[in-house]
Design a protein around this motif. Structure first.
Motif, mmCIF file in Angstrom:
data_model
loop_
_atom_site.group_PDB
_atom_site.id
_atom_site.type_symbol
_atom_site.label_atom_id
_atom_site.label_comp_id
_atom_site.label_asym_id
_atom_site.label_seq_id
_atom_site.Cartn_x
_atom_site.Cartn_y
_atom_site.Cartn_z
ATOM 1 N N ASP A 16 20.041 102.570 -45.934
ATOM 2 C CA ASP A 16 21.188 101.670 -46.068
ATOM 3 C C ASP A 16 21.204 100.899 -47.382
ATOM 4 O O ASP A 16 22.210 100.297 -47.740
ATOM 5 C CB ASP A 16 21.275 100.713 -44.872
ATOM 6 N N GLN A 17 20.102 100.918 -48.120
ATOM 7 C CA GLN A 17 20.062 100.309 -49.453
ATOM 8 C C GLN A 17 20.374 101.332 -50.551
ATOM 9 O O GLN A 17 20.200 101.064 -51.736
ATOM 10 C CB GLN A 17 18.695 99.662 -49.691
ATOM 11 N N GLU A 18 20.799 102.529 -50.118
ATOM 12 C CA GLU A 18 21.151 103.634 -51.008
ATOM 13 C C GLU A 18 19.965 104.070 -51.868
ATOM 14 O O GLU A 18 20.113 104.420 -53.030
ATOM 15 C CB GLU A 18 22.383 103.301 -51.845
ATOM 16 N N ARG A 57 18.223 100.199 -58.481
ATOM 17 C CA ARG A 57 18.241 98.916 -57.786
ATOM 18 C C ARG A 57 18.780 99.096 -56.367
ATOM 19 O O ARG A 57 19.721 99.866 -56.154
ATOM 20 C CB ARG A 57 19.123 97.917 -58.523
ATOM 21 N N LYS A 59 20.950 98.486 -53.051
ATOM 22 C CA LYS A 59 22.370 98.145 -52.931
ATOM 23 C C LYS A 59 22.576 96.644 -52.809
ATOM 24 O O LYS A 59 23.498 96.088 -53.413
ATOM 25 C CB LYS A 59 22.975 98.865 -51.723
ATOM 26 N N SER A 60 21.729 95.962 -52.061
ATOM 27 C CA SER A 60 21.900 94.513 -51.884
ATOM 28 C C SER A 60 21.794 93.780 -53.222
ATOM 29 O O SER A 60 22.545 92.828 -53.472
ATOM 30 C CB SER A 60 20.874 93.967 -50.887
ATOM 31 N N ARG A 62 22.440 95.150 -56.278
ATOM 32 C CA ARG A 62 23.638 95.524 -57.054
ATOM 33 C C ARG A 62 24.838 94.724 -56.586
ATOM 34 O O ARG A 62 25.605 94.204 -57.400
ATOM 35 C CB ARG A 62 23.912 97.021 -56.920
ATOM 36 N N ASP A 63 25.004 94.593 -55.260
ATOM 37 C CA ASP A 63 26.128 93.824 -54.720
ATOM 38 C C ASP A 63 26.039 92.348 -55.124
ATOM 39 O O ASP A 63 27.045 91.734 -55.481
ATOM 40 C CB ASP A 63 26.182 93.963 -53.198
ATOM 41 N N ALA A 64 24.851 91.772 -55.054
ATOM 42 C CA ALA A 64 24.662 90.355 -55.407
ATOM 43 C C ALA A 64 24.984 90.112 -56.887
ATOM 44 O O ALA A 64 25.604 89.097 -57.224
ATOM 45 C CB ALA A 64 23.241 89.915 -55.097
ATOM 46 N N ALA A 66 27.009 91.857 -58.700
ATOM 47 C CA ALA A 66 28.428 92.140 -58.959
ATOM 48 C C ALA A 66 29.322 90.985 -58.534
ATOM 49 O O ALA A 66 30.471 90.905 -58.957
ATOM 50 C CB ALA A 66 28.845 93.410 -58.215
ATOM 51 N N SER A 67 28.815 90.073 -57.737
ATOM 52 C CA SER A 67 29.626 88.940 -57.238
ATOM 53 C C SER A 67 29.834 87.896 -58.299
ATOM 54 O O SER A 67 29.069 87.620 -59.120
ATOM 55 C CB SER A 67 28.934 88.274 -56.046
#
Length: 67
Positions: A16-18, A57, A59-60, A62-64, A66-67
């Motif tokens: 789930d973290q890709e 990296r 996914k969590s 990368r998402d953080a 990108a915010s």
């Protein structure tokens, strides 16, 4: 068969973290991982991961960022 056997067939898996890995097809895929549809020998599977997984990296993170 063993993982070191050149005839071992692997499947490419993702969590789930890709994050990617390979898993021998003669074992059930562990919880938290799913197959991506690529099956082959070790070299073929690792080549697919190398071409696909260009950002190591999680996914969590990368998402953080990108915010």
């Amino acid at each position: 068969m063993s993982i070191d056997n050149p005839n071992t067939e692997f499947t490419v898996v993702i969590n789930d973290q890709e994050q990617y890995s390979i898993w021998p097809t003669y074992h059930a895929v562990p919880a938290g991982w799913k197959e991506v549809g690529v099956v082959g020998n070790k070299e073929q599977c690792l080549a697919h991961i190398k071409a696909t997984w260009t950002d190591m990296r999680p996914k969590s993170l990368r998402d953080a960022l990108a915010s």
